[in-house]
Design a protein around this motif. Structure first.
Motif, short mmCIF file in Angstrom:
data_model
loop_
_atom_site.label_atom_id
_atom_site.label_comp_id
_atom_site.label_asym_id
_atom_site.label_seq_id
_atom_site.Cartn_x
_atom_site.Cartn_y
_atom_site.Cartn_z
N TYR A 27 2.38 16.03 3.42
CA TYR A 27 1.58 16.98 3.94
C TYR A 27 2.37 18.14 4.34
O TYR A 27 1.81 18.98 5.38
CB TYR A 27 0.48 16.57 4.91
CG TYR A 27 -0.36 15.27 4.36
CD1 TYR A 27 -0.86 15.20 2.83
CD2 TYR A 27 -0.53 14.01 4.88
CE1 TYR A 27 -1.53 14.31 2.53
CE2 TYR A 27 -0.99 13.14 4.55
CZ TYR A 27 -1.74 13.25 3.12
OH TYR A 27 -2.34 12.09 2.59
N ILE A 85 -6.28 15.88 -0.53
CA ILE A 85 -5.77 14.45 -0.53
C ILE A 85 -5.79 14.13 0.96
O ILE A 85 -6.54 13.02 0.90
CB ILE A 85 -4.40 14.43 -1.20
CG1 ILE A 85 -4.15 14.92 -2.66
CG2 ILE A 85 -3.86 12.93 -0.96
CD1 ILE A 85 -2.89 14.99 -3.35
N LYS A 86 -5.56 14.76 1.75
CA LYS A 86 -5.41 14.28 3.11
C LYS A 86 -6.81 14.07 3.65
O LYS A 86 -7.35 13.01 4.11
CB LYS A 86 -4.79 15.53 3.91
CG LYS A 86 -4.45 14.75 5.35
CD LYS A 86 -3.63 15.88 6.36
CE LYS A 86 -3.69 15.40 7.62
NZ LYS A 86 -3.37 16.34 8.73
N THR A 137 -9.69 13.52 1.74
CA THR A 137 -10.16 12.34 1.22
C THR A 137 -9.56 11.04 1.76
O THR A 137 -10.48 10.13 2.27
CB THR A 137 -10.16 12.29 -0.28
OG1 THR A 137 -8.67 12.68 -0.56
CG2 THR A 137 -11.00 13.14 -0.96
N SER A 138 -8.48 10.99 2.00
CA SER A 138 -7.71 9.71 2.55
C SER A 138 -8.41 9.33 3.73
O SER A 138 -8.65 8.35 4.13
CB SER A 138 -6.33 9.70 2.39
OG SER A 138 -5.92 10.44 3.34
N GLU A 139 -8.36 10.53 4.67
CA GLU A 139 -8.96 10.41 6.17
C GLU A 139 -10.45 9.82 6.17
O GLU A 139 -10.77 8.78 6.80
CB GLU A 139 -9.02 11.65 6.75
CG GLU A 139 -7.52 11.87 7.56
CD GLU A 139 -7.44 13.07 8.12
OE1 GLU A 139 -6.26 13.34 8.55
OE2 GLU A 139 -8.19 13.94 7.86
N SER A 185 4.87 10.40 4.59
CA SER A 185 3.62 10.88 4.63
C SER A 185 3.41 12.21 5.54
O SER A 185 2.58 13.05 5.25
CB SER A 185 2.62 9.62 5.29
OG SER A 185 2.89 9.93 6.62
N GLU A 220 0.17 4.39 0.39
CA GLU A 220 -0.07 5.19 1.36
C GLU A 220 0.60 4.74 2.70
O GLU A 220 1.35 5.58 3.62
CB GLU A 220 -1.56 5.19 1.55
CG GLU A 220 -2.17 6.42 0.80
CD GLU A 220 -3.66 6.39 1.07
OE1 GLU A 220 -4.21 7.07 1.76
OE2 GLU A 220 -4.27 5.77 0.17
N LYS A 221 0.64 3.51 3.00
CA LYS A 221 1.22 3.09 4.23
C LYS A 221 2.55 3.09 4.26
O LYS A 221 3.36 3.45 5.16
CB LYS A 221 0.56 1.66 4.39
CG LYS A 221 -0.91 1.93 5.44
CD LYS A 221 -1.26 0.29 5.64
CE LYS A 221 -2.66 0.37 6.07
NZ LYS A 221 -3.27 -0.94 6.29
N ASN A 269 1.05 -1.10 -0.04
CA ASN A 269 -0.11 -0.14 0.02
C ASN A 269 0.89 1.07 0.07
O ASN A 269 1.69 1.56 0.96
CB ASN A 269 -1.01 0.00 1.32
CG ASN A 269 -2.06 0.83 1.08
OD1 ASN A 269 -2.11 1.96 0.21
ND2 ASN A 269 -3.02 0.49 1.59
N ARG A 310 -12.08 7.99 3.68
CA ARG A 310 -11.91 6.71 3.23
C ARG A 310 -11.64 5.84 4.68
O ARG A 310 -12.25 4.79 4.61
CB ARG A 310 -10.73 6.59 2.37
CG ARG A 310 -11.18 5.54 1.14
CD ARG A 310 -10.21 5.56 0.01
NE ARG A 310 -10.12 6.69 -0.67
CZ ARG A 310 -8.98 7.26 -1.21
NH1 ARG A 310 -7.83 6.57 -1.02
NH2 ARG A 310 -9.00 8.36 -2.07
N GLN A 311 -10.68 6.07 5.38
CA GLN A 311 -10.35 5.35 6.56
C GLN A 311 -11.41 5.07 7.24
O GLN A 311 -11.72 4.21 7.82
CB GLN A 311 -9.10 6.23 7.06
CG GLN A 311 -7.62 5.97 6.28
CD GLN A 311 -6.93 4.89 6.68
OE1 GLN A 311 -7.07 4.19 7.72
NE2 GLN A 311 -6.19 4.44 5.82
#
Lengths: 123, 719
Positions: free
Chosen positions: B382, B406-407, B409-411, B378, B372-373, B370, B413-414
């Motif tokens: 940002y 981006i931040k 949206t990813s949050e 990371s 992102e991970k 992944n 999603r999480q």
């Protein structure tokens, strides 16, 4: 003309020996057709009102309306019909028939009504 | 009983002397012609003509009577149905009448230059003089007939039966013909015209009624229900109920007696071939074929993957080499090296390399880490977020915005993932709980579940109804979505209509302030057609719960069966293969419902009294009053005409007449010896009498005495 048609003599000959006047002379082709008066037009032309009313004629020998109460039967099944559907005006016998008439398309409803001369006639 | 026609051409025309009368019974359904004094008419055919066009030559021909329908295939009959010269029971179309007379006389064998025989022809009771004079004219002018006599068919029939001793001189003739029914009283063997009565119902109406009823009942078999076939059905199966109400009650109860009285007509039907289950080798063959195809597809995919891996490896190699060169090269050379490639900077080459490596991994089927991970940067990615705007260049501000987006949206999603996980766990927990409860007391659990299902389904049903009917459950859930004739609108449709009408007719006196506020414009949204079912897209929690409960029930309850959804039950018959029963025409109530119109013309909308009451009407109209005459009349009632052949006619008529007559009245109803042919036979006997010539009139009489005389022309029947 096909031989079997000729043999069966199904086609009426246009010329008849025994006639004094042939049909094709009487009603020549291409001429305007004779408009025959229908019964509806014949009766007024008979002028029955000019004759004594006790003299029998085509109109006054007709049977008057019945003295008995009108028999009401279900338009679909023919059973005795105690009910009338206010929407379609059809008479019906029971809930089953009612369900059926409610699912009938309009032209069928009209045809059922036309059977007893009760259809809506649009002119 | 099929139609009986006799159309052989006769050869002995010349053997009859010139004064031998020709007798014609010009009935509504049949035309019968023959010689006076004979017992049978020579020629009989249906009193209709057809004028189709020949399909090849296009010439219009005339076909009289009924012929072999197979021969009509050469003709185009679409534009000309069978036509009759009659309107009700009066002849009005003399062109057709002429064709019919042509055919009849031709078949009788006429071959001289004119018809040199007196003619006796039947007509209806009280025939309008217009029709009578046209007929006389036709016979005189066209056929050259020397003299003519007219008579009423029912009277001839009565006289004939009187001679046979079936009925007496005083009596009633009840004649139910093709178009009309008559009751004619006779006094001393002469008809009493002023006491006659006519109801405009006859065999035609019965057949038509039956035809209409059957074609409404079986719309798919319309093509089988031809006039001729229905006429046959009528003659074979129809009967007259002694008491309509009780007879129909029998059918309504549907017991055995009614079943026995039901007739069915099996239409030609060929069973649809049953599809055979495919044999084993067929199945195997198909499976093998499928397998082979799958194999080929797999191979293709494999080859594609292999190619892609190759490509990617090459690309990576190139990129690595490029990177190597870039690292080793001087600042100056970098630009020249890059100029030869599509890349603009070293970073870009690096990112392309990273991308390619990842794709390669994916293509090889290795787990993709992944991004992102794994991304160590990371925080770094940002990096701009925490720095206030003032300290950044415009370029950086742009980047900052991107990063913020981006931040977030990813949050999100999480978070969603987390929530789903929790829900899953909750559901799992509940399931476990339920399972425990079930194991504790399976019976009770099942019962509860069922109750819940019932409640929910009722709720959902009700809501559905509410939606279609706007709260008024009138039990008419016929599922048609359209708003048809008299259909009630649902609540939202009604609201929309109200808005439209107010908008259309709102001509208030006060100043028009529409549009001053923004909310005003919302009105248009409400009015638009799309507004109709706006709450449909929201899922209904009840429905979801219902689905869950029913699926659960399906799992654990063997007796539970899922109710069919919506219209599937209505669609089911369409896929049902047609059976023998679908090709049966059932005659139940119709068997006596159709002839019933003779007694209740009201059933087909004719406002006249039926046959039993007609007798009463006739007796009331009779000039000599008194029980004595009336009793004599009812003691000799003769039934004649084709429609009196229905079984049960006599009994029903007797019951009906007994009801309207005083008690103790002697009633004797007899059927004539042959209800169909008696009129012709009577006329034949009449024409052969010595005094017959006095009843005829010649062409000279006709032109001298004029129409008024013809109007009052009445033959004497007793001669």
């Amino acid at each position: 003309m096909e031989p079997e048609v000729v043999e069966a003599e199904m086609v009426l000959p246009t010329h008849m020996w025994f006639k004094k006047m042939q049909t094709y002379d009487k009603y020549p082709k291409g001429q305007a057709r004779v408009r025959w008066k229908q019964l509806k037009q014949i009766i007024p032309a008979e002028n029955y009102q000019n004759y004594p009313h006790e003299e029998p004629n085509y109109v006054n020998i007709e049977t008057p309306p019945s003295m008995h109460p009108c028999r009401r039967i279900c338009d679909i099944t023919g059973y005795e019909a105690p009910y009338v559907d206010p929407r379609t005006k059809l008479r019906y016998a029971n809930a089953e028939v009612f369900k059926m008439i409610r699912s009938l398309p309009n032209d069928y409803v009209q045809r059922y009504l036309a059977l007893r001369n009760a259809a809506v006639v649009l002119r | 009983m099929p139609f009986i026609s006799k159309i052989q051409r006769q050869s002995d025309y010349r053997s009859f002397p010139p004064n031998h009368p020709i007798v014609i019974d010009n009935g509504g359904s049949y035309f019968r012609i023959g010689w006076a004094g004979e017992s049978e008419p020579r020629v009989i055919f249906r009193n209709i003509i057809q004028r189709p066009r020949h399909k090849i030559t296009g010439e219009t021909i005339t076909v009289v009577g009924d012929h072999d329908p197979a021969l009509l295939k050469y003709f185009d009959c679409t534009r000309s149905g069978p036509r009759s010269a009659f309107d009700s029971n009066v002849v009005y179309q003399f062109e057709i009448m002429e064709y019919i007379l042509d055919f009849g006389l031709d078949r009788l064998g006429a071959d001289q230059s004119q018809i040199n025989h007196p003619v006796l022809i039947t007509e209806c009771l009280c025939n309008p003089v217009q029709s009578r004079s046209k007929m006389a004219e036709l016979l005189f002018e066209t056929y050259g007939v020397p003299s003519v006599a007219f008579g009423v068919d029912a009277a001839f029939s009565y006289k004939y039966n009187q001679q046979l001793g079936i009925c007496s001189g005083d009596g009633l003739a009840i004649c139910t013909g093709f178009n009309t029914s008559h009751v004619i009283p006779f006094l001393n063997g002469e008809p009493v015209y002023e006491a006659c009565c006519r109801t405009n119902v006859g065999g035609y109406h019965i057949t038509d009624y039956l035809k209409q009823l059957l074609s409404l009942k079986y719309p798919h078999h319309m093509s089988h229900l031809t006039w001729e076939k229905v006429e046959d059905l009528k003659m074979e199966h129809c009967y007259i109920a002694k008491d309509y109400a009780s007879e129909v009650h029998l059918f309504q109860k549907g017991d055995k007696e009614a079943e026995e009285k039901t007739r069915s007509w099996q239409l030609p039907w060929t069973p649809t071939p049953v599809e055979e289950a495919p044999s084993e080798e067929e199945v195997a063959r198909k499976a093998a074929l499928k397998e082979k195809q799958g194999q080929r597809l797999r191979e293709m995919a494999e080859a594609k993957r292999f190619n892609r891996i190759n490509d990617l490896e090459n690309e990576i190699r190139d990129l690595e080499m490029l990177l190597q060169r870039l690292r080793n090269a001087s600042e100056h050379d970098i630009l020249s090296i890059l100029a030869k490639t599509v890349h603009t900077s070293q970073q870009e080459v690096e990112s392309a390399l990273l991308k390619a490596t990842q794709s390669l991994r994916k293509a090889k089927g290795e787990p993709v880490e992944n991004v992102e991970k794994l991304d160590p940067s990371s925080v770094d990615r940002y990096n701009l977020i925490s720095i206030p705007d003032e300290m950044l260049t415009p370029e950086q501000i742009k980047q900052k915005r991107k990063q913020v987006f981006i931040k977030s949206t990813s949050e999100a999603r999480q978070q969603k993932k987390q929530k789903q996980l929790e829900e899953e766990m909750e559901r799992e927990r509940q399931k476990k709980l339920e399972e425990e409860r079930r194991l504790e007391n399976p019976e009770q659990y099942l019962e509860e579940l069922r109750a819940k299902h019932r409640d929910l389904s009722e709720k959902v049903e009700q809501r559905k109804r509410f939606k279609t009917n706007g709260g008024q459950t009138n039990g008419n859930d016929n599922g048609s979505g359209g708003v048809g004739r008299g259909e009630r609108l649902n609540s939202s449709q009604r609201e929309r209509m109200r808005l439209l009408t107010t908008a259309a007719f709102d001509r208030g006196k006060e100043e028009d302030t529409f549009g001053a506020k923004d909310e005003d414009w919302q009105l248009y949204k409400l009015m638009s057609r799309d507004n109709d079912d706006d709450d449909d897209d929201k899922p209904d929690p009840d429905e979801a719960e219902l689905a869950r409960v029913s699926s659960r029930l399906q799992e654990i309850d063997p007796t539970f069966f899922k109710p069919e959804v919506g219209s599937s039950s209505a669609e089911a018959p369409r896929f049902r293969p047609l059976t023998k029963e679908d090709f049966q025409i059932i005659l139940g109530v119709e068997r006596f419902r159709c002839p019933e119109i003779l007694f209740n013309p009201n059933l087909i909308g004719i406002d006249q009294a039926g046959m039993d009451e007609m007798v009463g009407v006739s007796l009331r109209r009779l000039p000599p009053k008194g029980r004595g005459v009336e009793d004599r009349m009812t003691e000799s009632i003769l039934l004649t005409g084709g429609s009196c052949l229905f079984p049960g006619m006599r009994e029903r008529l007797e019951g009906g007449i007994r009801m309207i007559r005083p008690s103790g009245t002697p009633i004797k109803i007899v059927r004539s010896s042959d209800p169909i042919l008696d009129a012709w036979r009577g006329a034949s006997a009449y024409a052969s009498a010595m005094q017959f010539p006095q009843q005829t009139f010649t062409k000279m009489d006709y032109y001298e005495k004029g129409e008024d005389w013809l109007r009052s022309y009445r033959p004497r029947y007793t001669i």
